[in-house]
Design an enzyme around this catalytic site. Structure first.
Site, PDB file in Angstrom:
ATOM      1  N   LYS A   7      -0.097  68.258  95.728  1.00 37.87           N
ATOM      2  CA  LYS A   7       0.174  69.681  95.980  1.00 37.87           C
ATOM      3  C   LYS A   7      -0.788  70.557  95.178  1.00 37.87           C
ATOM      4  CE  LYS A   7       4.957  68.672  97.151  1.00 37.87           C
ATOM      5  NZ  LYS A   7       6.285  68.357  96.633  1.00 37.87           N
ATOM      6  N   ASP A  54      10.365  76.193  98.909  1.00 40.77           N
ATOM      7  CA  ASP A  54      10.974  75.049  99.609  1.00 40.77           C
ATOM      8  C   ASP A  54      11.944  75.529 100.701  1.00 40.77           C
ATOM      9  OD1 ASP A  54      10.228  72.438  98.759  1.00 40.77           O
ATOM     10  OD2 ASP A  54      11.322  72.674  96.874  1.00 40.77           O
ATOM     11  N   GLN A  84      10.518  69.648  91.806  1.00 43.13           N
ATOM     12  CA  GLN A  84      10.411  68.388  92.551  1.00 43.13           C
ATOM     13  C   GLN A  84      11.720  67.594  92.447  1.00 43.13           C
ATOM     14  OE1 GLN A  84       7.820  67.422  94.462  1.00 43.13           O
ATOM     15  NE2 GLN A  84       8.693  65.447  94.990  1.00 43.13           N
TER      16      GLN A  84
HETATM   17  N1  GUN Z   1      11.196  65.666  96.967  1.00 40.81           N
HETATM   18  C1  GUN Z   1      10.951  65.088  98.162  1.00 40.81           C
HETATM   19  N2  GUN Z   1      10.681  66.016  99.104  1.00 40.81           N
HETATM   20  C2  GUN Z   1      10.770  67.212  98.479  1.00 40.81           C
HETATM   21  C3  GUN Z   1      10.589  68.550  98.915  1.00 40.81           C
HETATM   22  O1  GUN Z   1      10.316  68.841 100.081  1.00 40.81           O
HETATM   23  N3  GUN Z   1      10.745  69.510  97.965  1.00 40.81           N
HETATM   24  C4  GUN Z   1      11.070  69.221  96.689  1.00 40.81           C
HETATM   25  N4  GUN Z   1      11.229  70.244  95.837  1.00 40.81           N
HETATM   26  N5  GUN Z   1      11.244  67.988  96.249  1.00 40.81           N
HETATM   27  C5  GUN Z   1      11.089  66.993  97.144  1.00 40.81           C
END
Ligand code: GUN
Length: 295
Positions: free
Chosen positions: A52, A119, A96
């Site tokens: 990311k 998100d 996360q």
């Molecule tokens: N862990 C796995 N997928 C995601 C996601 O889309 N967002 C977040 N914050 N954590 C994750």
């Protein structure tokens, strides 16, 4: 011929389409900024977070990278979220998942400023999505909508089947598909582990979106000819040579039946990452009042 929908290519188009807006925002004094918070030792999560950051750098989005000891008290994470909420230079916050067992995930999601919740998991943003007034569409279902559009798949009037009912993918995906909006207007069935006769539902579908997290559970014999198949699954399975990534769809048997299909890897995964950038730019635009065109 079955169309293989190339997520890497569509995601590149999204990233390219974001650059002009990011440049305009930066020129106006607002460099979009995404903050990530990692509180686990899971190598997969660490890889996702570093990807990311790399994505952000490529398009000119600034980043903050916060790592917390998984043993730290929950209050430390709450304080971090509060600081990021109050920081005017931060436009998007991503905590996360998964979080350690002693941290209540829902409490964390509620604590993030909904205007920075890139998100789209805060209850306010979930409610807005369901009401047809989304602020941030969750990245994976939003990316699936963009893939369907890129492949000229008409959702209006289509019979769509979503396999999986997670808060991250299945539920928001189904909600987007039933909206009175572009990429919606589909007649949508949500299937899950308690669904009776999944095969009958799949066979009646024009569009199948597989998001159950079960390796290769959907095989070609379960599909009608000319189905559009979007595979959200990313499952690491052991093989004789080591391990490999597979989807929730058995690609080899499904491909000859499908009108169009996404591969794993290289399908939905890159789109999830691209739509996080999209939401971060949207957040920065909303916060700064500088209107930008989003791809
Ligand atoms: N862990 C796995 N997928 C995601 C996601 O889309 N967002 C977040 N914050 N954590 C994750």
């Amino acid at each position: 011929m079955t169309e293989i929908i190339d997520g890497n290519e569509v995601a590149q188009g999204i990233r390219d389409g974001l650059v002009a807006g990011i440049d305009d925002l930066t020129a106006a004094g607002t460099t979009p900024c995404l903050a990530t918070v990692l509180m686990n030792n899971d190598p997969a999560s660490q890889t996702y977070v570093s990807m990311k950051h790399k994505d952000c750098e490529e398009v000119g989005i600034a980043t903050r990278d916060i790592e917390l000891d998984p043993e730290a008290p929950a209050a430390e994470l709450f304080d971090t979220v509060d600081e990021l909420n109050a920081d005017p230079e931060v436009h998007g916050i991503l905590v996360q998942m998964p979080l350690p067992d002693h941290v209540d995930e829902r409490e964390v999601l509620r604590r993030i400023d909904p205007a920075k919740d890139v998100d789209g998991f805060h209850p306010e943003n979930v409610g807005r999505l369901v009401a047809g007034n989304a602020r941030f569409k969750p990245c994976t279902p939003h990316g699936v909508q963009k893939l369907l559009a890129a492949a000229d798949v008409e959702t209006e009037g289509a019979d769509a089947v979503v396999v999986g009912r997670s808060n991250i993918v299945g539920k928001p995906m189904a909600n987007l598909l039933i909206q009175k909006a572009d990429g919606g207007n589909a007649t949508t069935t949500v299937c899950h582990s308690r669904t009776d006769d999944l095969e009958a539902k799949l066979r009646a579908a024009d569009i199948v979106i597989a998001a159950a997290g079960v390796p290769e559970m959907i095989t070609g014999d379960m599909l009608s000819a000319d189905t559009v198949v979007i595979d959200v699954g990313i499952n690491r399975v052991e093989t004789d040579e080591g391990s490999e990534l597979v989807g929730d769809v058995d690609f080899e048997s499904a491909k000859p039946k499908a009108k169009a299909i996404t591969p794993v890897p290289g399908g939905v995964g890159p789109m999830t990452r691209a739509m996080l950038l999209w939401n971060t730019v949207k957040a920065a635009s909303a916060e700064s009042g500088v209107d930008v065109r989003l791809p």
